[in-house]
Write a protein that holds these residues in place. Structure first.
Motif, mmCIF file in Angstrom:
data_model
loop_
_atom_site.group_PDB
_atom_site.id
_atom_site.type_symbol
_atom_site.label_atom_id
_atom_site.label_comp_id
_atom_site.label_asym_id
_atom_site.label_seq_id
_atom_site.Cartn_x
_atom_site.Cartn_y
_atom_site.Cartn_z
ATOM 1 N N PRO A 22 54.073 22.652 54.548
ATOM 2 C CA PRO A 22 53.689 23.028 53.188
ATOM 3 C C PRO A 22 52.477 23.971 53.217
ATOM 4 N N VAL A 23 52.529 24.994 52.389
ATOM 5 C CA VAL A 23 51.435 25.957 52.260
ATOM 6 C C VAL A 23 51.035 26.014 50.790
ATOM 7 N N TYR A 24 49.746 25.888 50.531
ATOM 8 C CA TYR A 24 49.246 25.878 49.165
ATOM 9 C C TYR A 24 48.412 27.125 48.906
ATOM 10 N N VAL A 25 48.799 27.859 47.875
ATOM 11 C CA VAL A 25 48.111 29.092 47.499
ATOM 12 C C VAL A 25 47.442 28.860 46.149
ATOM 13 N N GLY A 26 46.119 28.907 46.146
ATOM 14 C CA GLY A 26 45.381 28.651 44.918
ATOM 15 C C GLY A 26 45.402 29.833 43.968
ATOM 16 N N GLU A 27 45.009 29.570 42.738
ATOM 17 C CA GLU A 27 44.904 30.650 41.754
ATOM 18 C C GLU A 27 43.844 31.659 42.208
ATOM 19 N N PRO A 28 44.126 32.950 42.082
ATOM 20 C CA PRO A 28 43.147 33.966 42.482
ATOM 21 C C PRO A 28 41.821 33.765 41.753
ATOM 22 N N MET A 29 40.742 33.872 42.497
ATOM 23 C CA MET A 29 39.403 33.645 41.954
ATOM 24 C C MET A 29 38.690 34.972 41.713
ATOM 25 N N ASP A 30 38.284 35.184 40.475
ATOM 26 C CA ASP A 30 37.467 36.348 40.150
ATOM 27 C C ASP A 30 36.028 36.097 40.587
ATOM 28 N N ASP A 76 28.884 33.242 52.721
ATOM 29 C CA ASP A 76 28.904 34.121 51.550
ATOM 30 C C ASP A 76 29.476 35.520 51.796
ATOM 31 N N GLY A 77 29.854 35.862 53.024
ATOM 32 C CA GLY A 77 30.376 37.201 53.279
ATOM 33 C C GLY A 77 31.600 37.542 52.457
ATOM 34 N N VAL A 78 32.469 36.549 52.224
ATOM 35 C CA VAL A 78 33.684 36.787 51.456
ATOM 36 C C VAL A 78 33.355 37.171 50.014
ATOM 37 N N ILE A 79 32.272 36.618 49.464
ATOM 38 C CA ILE A 79 31.862 36.960 48.095
ATOM 39 C C ILE A 79 31.401 38.412 48.046
ATOM 40 N N PHE A 80 30.594 38.796 49.031
ATOM 41 C CA PHE A 80 30.111 40.177 49.118
ATOM 42 C C PHE A 80 31.281 41.156 49.196
ATOM 43 N N GLU A 139 27.692 39.986 38.678
ATOM 44 C CA GLU A 139 26.229 39.921 38.687
ATOM 45 C C GLU A 139 25.684 40.427 40.023
ATOM 46 N N LYS A 140 24.409 40.787 40.033
ATOM 47 C CA LYS A 140 23.750 41.121 41.283
ATOM 48 C C LYS A 140 23.791 39.899 42.195
ATOM 49 N N LEU A 141 24.123 40.134 43.463
ATOM 50 C CA LEU A 141 24.300 39.021 44.393
ATOM 51 C C LEU A 141 22.967 38.566 44.982
ATOM 52 N N THR A 142 22.208 37.894 44.153
ATOM 53 C CA THR A 142 20.973 37.272 44.620
ATOM 54 C C THR A 142 21.335 36.033 45.443
ATOM 55 N N LYS A 143 20.336 35.439 46.070
ATOM 56 C CA LYS A 143 20.574 34.238 46.868
ATOM 57 C C LYS A 143 21.193 33.134 46.021
ATOM 58 N N ASP A 144 20.679 32.929 44.809
ATOM 59 C CA ASP A 144 21.194 31.872 43.936
ATOM 60 C C ASP A 144 22.629 32.151 43.514
ATOM 61 N N VAL A 145 22.927 33.411 43.186
ATOM 62 C CA VAL A 145 24.281 33.766 42.756
ATOM 63 C C VAL A 145 25.266 33.587 43.913
ATOM 64 N N LEU A 146 24.877 34.027 45.098
ATOM 65 C CA LEU A 146 25.740 33.861 46.264
ATOM 66 C C LEU A 146 26.014 32.383 46.534
ATOM 67 N N GLU A 147 24.992 31.553 46.444
ATOM 68 C CA GLU A 147 25.167 30.116 46.675
ATOM 69 C C GLU A 147 26.109 29.515 45.644
ATOM 70 N N ARG A 148 25.973 29.932 44.396
ATOM 71 C CA ARG A 148 26.835 29.394 43.337
ATOM 72 C C ARG A 148 28.288 29.800 43.541
ATOM 73 N N GLU A 149 28.518 31.092 43.832
ATOM 74 C CA GLU A 149 29.884 31.580 44.004
ATOM 75 C C GLU A 149 30.532 31.006 45.262
ATOM 76 N N THR A 150 29.739 30.872 46.324
ATOM 77 C CA THR A 150 30.269 30.296 47.561
ATOM 78 C C THR A 150 30.651 28.837 47.351
ATOM 79 N N ALA A 151 29.808 28.097 46.636
ATOM 80 C CA ALA A 151 30.110 26.695 46.347
ATOM 81 C C ALA A 151 31.363 26.569 45.482
ATOM 82 N N ARG A 152 31.549 27.502 44.571
ATOM 83 C CA ARG A 152 32.732 27.471 43.703
ATOM 84 C C ARG A 152 34.002 27.679 44.526
ATOM 85 N N LEU A 153 33.960 28.638 45.460
ATOM 86 C CA LEU A 153 35.117 28.873 46.328
ATOM 87 C C LEU A 153 35.355 27.687 47.248
ATOM 88 N N GLU A 154 34.291 27.147 47.809
ATOM 89 C CA GLU A 154 34.417 26.004 48.718
ATOM 90 C C GLU A 154 35.084 24.826 48.014
#
Length: 214
Positions: free
Chosen positions: A178-186, A135-139, A190-205
């Motif tokens: 080949p190199v693949y560049v994904g769409e930038p992710m916003d 989750d460091g990248v989200i922070f 929200e406050k980065l609670t444990k649940d929010v961090l887990e959700r955002e990290t899973a979305r990036l993963e």
């Protein structure tokens, strides 16, 4: 009498060899590569990659821009890597999720703002598990007001170090890559609670795992 040799003394040669190696690789970029141009105009970004793809992704980045800030561990090996990266134009910050992480994240944020550099983040490093985002990248992205840019590289001819935890990929000279560049992710504001961090990290993963084809 044994004369100790500092491995970091080899950094100039390693940097020269890296630049030479990169020139032989035929990169084929796909996706949102225009975001790199937007970054030069002041839009903050964090490049997300898997630890095992450090070499081909860094090599591709070197053909586009070395105006980057990169995280490097505080180990002895990290000192060599830091010196090599600095010789090819990166700013480095020392720290990882296991040691000095928060300090490194805050320093990277300052560098991004003061020098208009994109950050580079190995999201499953430094010790894995492989392809499990942390989750460091989200922070960092939220604190820096940055978008996350997922990138993956698939060199056709390569050596894969299967015994390493990350299955490190070394592209062979003169290969097509080949190199693949994904769409930038916003990232959420929200406050980065444990649940929010887990959700955002899973979305990036999920985005990373769907990017390109093995």
């Amino acid at each position: 009498m044994k004369i100790p040799i500092d491995p970091a003394a080899f950094a100039p040669f390693i940097a020269w060899l890296f630049k030479l190696w990169v020139r032989t690789i035929r990169f084929e970029p796909h996706g949102a590569i225009d975001f790199l141009d937007r970054n030069r105009r002041g839009e903050a970004g964090v490049i997300a990659l898997w630890h095992g793809e450090i070499f081909p992704v860094t090599a591709f980045g070197h053909t586009v821009s070395s105006h980057l800030v990169t995280f490097v561990s505080q180990s002895k090996d990290g000192e060599v890597i830091a010196r090599v990266l600095e010789r090819i134009g990166h700013t480095t910050v020392r720290g990882s999720s296991t040691r000095g992480g928060v300090k490194a994240l805050l320093k990277a944020k300052r560098v991004m703002e003061q020098e208009n550099r994109m950050a580079v983040f190995t999201i499953d490093g430094p010790k894995g598990p492989r392809h499990k985002a942390k989750d460091g990248v989200i922070f960092l992205a939220q604190r820096a007001g940055a978008k996350i840019l997922p990138i993956r590289a698939y060199p056709e001819r390569k050596v894969v170090f299967d015994k390493s935890w990350d299955h490190f990929v070394l592209p062979l000279p003169f290969t097509r890559c080949p190199v693949y560049v994904g769409e930038p992710m916003d990232v959420t504001d929200e406050k980065l609670t444990k649940d929010v961090l887990e959700r955002e990290t899973a979305r990036l993963e999920a985005r990373m795992l769907a990017l390109g084809a093995e």
